[in-house]
Design a protein around this motif. Structure first.
Motif, PDB file in Angstrom:
ATOM      1  N   MET A   1       0.848  -1.191   0.000  1.00 15.73           N
ATOM      2  CA  MET A   1       0.000   0.000   0.000  1.00 15.73           C
ATOM      3  C   MET A   1       0.887   1.246   0.000  1.00 15.73           C
ATOM      4  O   MET A   1       1.906   1.273   0.677  1.00 15.73           O
ATOM      5  CB  MET A   1      -0.870  -0.001   1.267  1.00 15.73           C
ATOM      6  CG  MET A   1      -2.005   0.990   1.249  1.00 15.73           C
ATOM      7  SD  MET A   1      -2.740   1.304   2.886  1.00 15.73           S
ATOM      8  CE  MET A   1      -3.158  -0.328   3.439  1.00 15.73           C
ATOM      9  N   ARG A   2       0.450   2.252  -0.773  1.00 18.98           N
ATOM     10  CA  ARG A   2       1.174   3.532  -0.736  1.00 18.98           C
ATOM     11  C   ARG A   2       1.123   4.096   0.683  1.00 18.98           C
ATOM     12  O   ARG A   2       0.109   3.935   1.380  1.00 18.98           O
ATOM     13  CB  ARG A   2       0.451   4.471  -1.714  1.00 18.98           C
ATOM     14  CG  ARG A   2       1.112   5.808  -1.910  1.00 18.98           C
ATOM     15  CD  ARG A   2       0.283   6.623  -2.919  1.00 18.98           C
ATOM     16  NE  ARG A   2       0.565   8.041  -2.790  1.00 18.98           N
ATOM     17  CZ  ARG A   2       1.547   8.680  -3.409  1.00 18.98           C
ATOM     18  NH1 ARG A   2       2.351   8.009  -4.221  1.00 18.98           N
ATOM     19  NH2 ARG A   2       1.752   9.966  -3.238  1.00 18.98           N
ATOM     20  N   GLY A   3       2.206   4.736   1.101  1.00 19.89           N
ATOM     21  CA  GLY A   3       2.245   5.290   2.451  1.00 19.89           C
ATOM     22  C   GLY A   3       1.266   6.445   2.607  1.00 19.89           C
ATOM     23  O   GLY A   3       0.784   7.007   1.617  1.00 19.89           O
ATOM     24  N   LEU A   4       0.979   6.786   3.842  1.00 21.14           N
ATOM     25  CA  LEU A   4       0.074   7.902   4.129  1.00 21.14           C
ATOM     26  C   LEU A   4       0.883   9.185   4.274  1.00 21.14           C
ATOM     27  O   LEU A   4       1.922   9.191   4.947  1.00 21.14           O
ATOM     28  CB  LEU A   4      -0.676   7.665   5.443  1.00 21.14           C
ATOM     29  CG  LEU A   4      -1.489   6.375   5.582  1.00 21.14           C
ATOM     30  CD1 LEU A   4      -2.114   6.296   6.982  1.00 21.14           C
ATOM     31  CD2 LEU A   4      -2.570   6.287   4.513  1.00 21.14           C
ATOM     32  N   LEU A   5       0.386  10.259   3.667  1.00 20.50           N
ATOM     33  CA  LEU A   5       0.963  11.582   3.913  1.00 20.50           C
ATOM     34  C   LEU A   5       0.091  12.226   4.987  1.00 20.50           C
ATOM     35  O   LEU A   5      -1.083  12.529   4.737  1.00 20.50           O
ATOM     36  CB  LEU A   5       0.960  12.422   2.635  1.00 20.50           C
ATOM     37  CG  LEU A   5       1.532  13.825   2.799  1.00 20.50           C
ATOM     38  CD1 LEU A   5       3.042  13.760   3.040  1.00 20.50           C
ATOM     39  CD2 LEU A   5       1.245  14.684   1.566  1.00 20.50           C
ATOM     40  N   ILE A   6       0.649  12.371   6.183  1.00 22.08           N
ATOM     41  CA  ILE A   6      -0.135  12.844   7.327  1.00 22.08           C
ATOM     42  C   ILE A   6       0.297  14.282   7.631  1.00 22.08           C
ATOM     43  O   ILE A   6       1.489  14.541   7.842  1.00 22.08           O
ATOM     44  CB  ILE A   6       0.140  11.956   8.561  1.00 22.08           C
ATOM     45  CG1 ILE A   6      -0.058  10.480   8.209  1.00 22.08           C
ATOM     46  CG2 ILE A   6      -0.735  12.369   9.743  1.00 22.08           C
ATOM     47  CD1 ILE A   6       0.752   9.530   9.096  1.00 22.08           C
ATOM     48  N   VAL A   7      -0.668  15.196   7.627  1.00 17.84           N
ATOM     49  CA  VAL A   7      -0.333  16.603   7.859  1.00 17.84           C
ATOM     50  C   VAL A   7      -1.057  17.069   9.127  1.00 17.84           C
ATOM     51  O   VAL A   7      -2.289  16.964   9.212  1.00 17.84           O
ATOM     52  CB  VAL A   7      -0.751  17.468   6.649  1.00 17.84           C
ATOM     53  CG1 VAL A   7      -0.388  18.930   6.897  1.00 17.84           C
ATOM     54  CG2 VAL A   7      -0.080  16.951   5.378  1.00 17.84           C
ATOM     55  N   ILE A   8      -0.282  17.552  10.095  1.00 19.42           N
ATOM     56  CA  ILE A   8      -0.869  18.019  11.359  1.00 19.42           C
ATOM     57  C   ILE A   8      -0.553  19.502  11.548  1.00 19.42           C
ATOM     58  O   ILE A   8       0.603  19.915  11.424  1.00 19.42           O
ATOM     59  CB  ILE A   8      -0.328  17.204  12.554  1.00 19.42           C
ATOM     60  CG1 ILE A   8      -0.727  15.729  12.374  1.00 19.42           C
ATOM     61  CG2 ILE A   8      -0.851  17.753  13.885  1.00 19.42           C
ATOM     62  CD1 ILE A   8      -0.487  14.848  13.568  1.00 19.42           C
ATOM     63  N   SER A   9      -1.609  20.280  11.812  1.00 17.28           N
ATOM     64  CA  SER A   9      -1.426  21.705  12.113  1.00 17.28           C
ATOM     65  C   SER A   9      -2.217  22.060  13.362  1.00 17.28           C
ATOM     66  O   SER A   9      -3.049  21.280  13.828  1.00 17.28           O
ATOM     67  CB  SER A   9      -1.937  22.594  10.973  1.00 17.28           C
ATOM     68  OG  SER A   9      -1.380  22.247   9.741  1.00 17.28           O
ATOM     69  N   ASN A  84      12.930  16.111  -0.244  1.00 16.41           N
ATOM     70  CA  ASN A  84      13.542  14.940   0.386  1.00 16.41           C
ATOM     71  C   ASN A  84      12.937  13.602  -0.043  1.00 16.41           C
ATOM     72  O   ASN A  84      12.644  12.742   0.790  1.00 16.41           O
ATOM     73  CB  ASN A  84      13.407  15.121   1.916  1.00 16.41           C
ATOM     74  CG  ASN A  84      14.496  14.401   2.653  1.00 16.41           C
ATOM     75  OD1 ASN A  84      15.425  13.890   2.032  1.00 16.41           O
ATOM     76  ND2 ASN A  84      14.369  14.331   3.972  1.00 16.41           N
ATOM     77  N   LYS A  85      12.707  13.458  -1.356  1.00 18.33           N
ATOM     78  CA  LYS A  85      12.209  12.198  -1.909  1.00 18.33           C
ATOM     79  C   LYS A  85      10.872  11.750  -1.300  1.00 18.33           C
ATOM     80  O   LYS A  85      10.597  10.552  -1.171  1.00 18.33           O
ATOM     81  CB  LYS A  85      13.259  11.088  -1.732  1.00 18.33           C
ATOM     82  CG  LYS A  85      14.612  11.398  -2.360  1.00 18.33           C
ATOM     83  CD  LYS A  85      15.402  10.123  -2.609  1.00 18.33           C
ATOM     84  CE  LYS A  85      16.594  10.340  -3.503  1.00 18.33           C
ATOM     85  NZ  LYS A  85      17.691  11.086  -2.885  1.00 18.33           N
ATOM     86  N   ILE A  86      10.023  12.695  -0.897  1.00 18.89           N
ATOM     87  CA  ILE A  86       8.749  12.326  -0.255  1.00 18.89           C
ATOM     88  C   ILE A  86       7.930  11.405  -1.175  1.00 18.89           C
ATOM     89  O   ILE A  86       7.411  10.388  -0.733  1.00 18.89           O
ATOM     90  CB  ILE A  86       7.933  13.585   0.131  1.00 18.89           C
ATOM     91  CG1 ILE A  86       8.592  14.262   1.347  1.00 18.89           C
ATOM     92  CG2 ILE A  86       6.473  13.243   0.448  1.00 18.89           C
ATOM     93  CD1 ILE A  86       7.892  15.506   1.852  1.00 18.89           C
ATOM     94  N   LYS A  91       5.620   6.068  -2.228  1.00 21.20           N
ATOM     95  CA  LYS A  91       5.434   4.943  -3.163  1.00 21.20           C
ATOM     96  C   LYS A  91       5.946   3.643  -2.569  1.00 21.20           C
ATOM     97  O   LYS A  91       5.387   2.577  -2.805  1.00 21.20           O
ATOM     98  CB  LYS A  91       6.171   5.222  -4.489  1.00 21.20           C
ATOM     99  CG  LYS A  91       5.313   5.905  -5.508  1.00 21.20           C
ATOM    100  CD  LYS A  91       5.975   5.858  -6.880  1.00 21.20           C
ATOM    101  CE  LYS A  91       5.275   6.815  -7.821  1.00 21.20           C
ATOM    102  NZ  LYS A  91       6.208   7.473  -8.740  1.00 21.20           N
ATOM    103  N   ARG A  92       7.040   3.750  -1.807  1.00 23.88           N
ATOM    104  CA  ARG A  92       7.612   2.554  -1.160  1.00 23.88           C
ATOM    105  C   ARG A  92       6.777   2.087   0.032  1.00 23.88           C
ATOM    106  O   ARG A  92       7.077   1.079   0.647  1.00 23.88           O
ATOM    107  CB  ARG A  92       9.021   2.869  -0.642  1.00 23.88           C
ATOM    108  CG  ARG A  92      10.109   2.813  -1.681  1.00 23.88           C
ATOM    109  CD  ARG A  92      11.455   2.548  -1.009  1.00 23.88           C
ATOM    110  NE  ARG A  92      11.774   3.506   0.028  1.00 23.88           N
ATOM    111  CZ  ARG A  92      12.460   4.632  -0.164  1.00 23.88           C
ATOM    112  NH1 ARG A  92      12.897   4.928  -1.366  1.00 23.88           N
ATOM    113  NH2 ARG A  92      12.723   5.445   0.843  1.00 23.88           N
ATOM    114  N   GLY A  93       5.763   2.873   0.419  1.00 20.52           N
ATOM    115  CA  GLY A  93       4.888   2.455   1.521  1.00 20.52           C
ATOM    116  C   GLY A  93       5.219   3.109   2.843  1.00 20.52           C
ATOM    117  O   GLY A  93       4.623   2.788   3.872  1.00 20.52           O
ATOM    118  N   GLU A  94       6.167   4.060   2.825  1.00 19.45           N
ATOM    119  CA  GLU A  94       6.520   4.743   4.075  1.00 19.45           C
ATOM    120  C   GLU A  94       5.454   5.803   4.395  1.00 19.45           C
ATOM    121  O   GLU A  94       5.024   6.539   3.503  1.00 19.45           O
ATOM    122  CB  GLU A  94       7.876   5.426   3.849  1.00 19.45           C
ATOM    123  CG  GLU A  94       8.647   5.734   5.102  1.00 19.45           C
ATOM    124  CD  GLU A  94      10.035   6.305   4.763  1.00 19.45           C
ATOM    125  OE1 GLU A  94      10.434   7.267   5.403  1.00 19.45           O
ATOM    126  OE2 GLU A  94      10.691   5.798   3.819  1.00 19.45           O
TER     127      GLU A  94
END
Ligand code: ADP
Ligand code: 5GP
Length: 200
Positions: A1-9, A84-86, A91-94
């Protein structure tokens, strides 16, 4: 699964840093995106751990070199999220956690609508003031500036996907973990699991 991009503000002093540290300690699969900033390090902050601490000239050079996913000016200092290669890492699942201000988050939302946008609220403005004062990092001028900004900043939270009140650290972290669990179960993120075409 593609990794989650989590944004907290959330407004300064709400407890973003505290909650993010707990999430990272409890979820080894989540990587923290270390931002760059031109603000001076606080006691105990280490270059390359909390932030990359840059001079204004260095920050401008990073902008010119296209090194940022987003950047913004917050309280008179520049802050930015290094690319930074986000994309490769997702894509690698991070899973990648960004703790950034509302301007930056809305810019990222335009570029990455599939991200998970979480707004952290203080239980009250009085408690917010107590927390910033208790942290002991701001001079009276910067304390006033942060508090004055908080009310308008909080209204921008209406544009996020999720809201979590940081009443206790444990509650807030548990709610964010629940959000991430639900997100990982979304059909849209798990289409590959439906492939039973081989049959019996
Ligand atoms: P932010 O990163 O949003 O600016 P911090 O994580 O630095 O905020 O937290 C501000 C202050 O509030 C710190 O002194 C922290 O220990 C305290 N704090 C954070 N969360 C809570 C909470 N749930 N209850 C009480 N104090 C808290
Ligand atoms: P502080 O100086 O308290 O660490 O952070 C001040 C504000 O800058 C906070 O709202 C924090 O979320 C925000 N911030 C930290 N890193 C970034 C970043 O990379 N980009 C943007 N746009 N804001 C950031």
């Amino acid at each position: 699964m593609r990794g989650l991009l989590i944004v907290i503000s959330g407004a300064s002093g709400t407890g973003k840093g505290t909650i993010c540290k707990k999430l990272l300690a409890e979820s080894p699969g989540i990587a923290y995106s270390i931002s760059a900033t031109t603000r001076k390090p606080r006691p105990g902050e280490v270059d390359g751990r909390e932030y990359y601490f840059l001079s204004v000239d260095e920050f401008k050079a990073w902008i010119a070199e296209g090194k940022f996913l987003e950047y913004a000016e917050v309280y008179g200092n520049f802050y930015g999220t290094p690319l930074n290669k986000i994309e490769e890492r997702l894509k690698r699942g991070e899973d990648i956690l960004l703790e950034i201000d509302v301007q930056g988050a809305l810019n990222v939302k335009k570029k990455c609508p599939e991200g998970i946008y979480i707004f952290l609220l203080p239980p009250s403005l009085e408690e917010l003031k107590r927390r910033i004062e208790g942290r002991g990092t701001e001079n009276p001028e910067s304390l006033t500036r942060r508090l004055q900004n908080a009310v308008a900043e909080i209204q921008i939270g209406l544009q996020y996907d999720y809201v979590v009140v940081n009443d206790t650290i444990d509650n807030a972290a548990a709610q964010i973990e629940a959000i991430l669990t639900a997100e990982r179960c979304k059909v849209a993120r798990n289409a590959d699991k439906f492939n039973f075409e081989g049959g019996f």
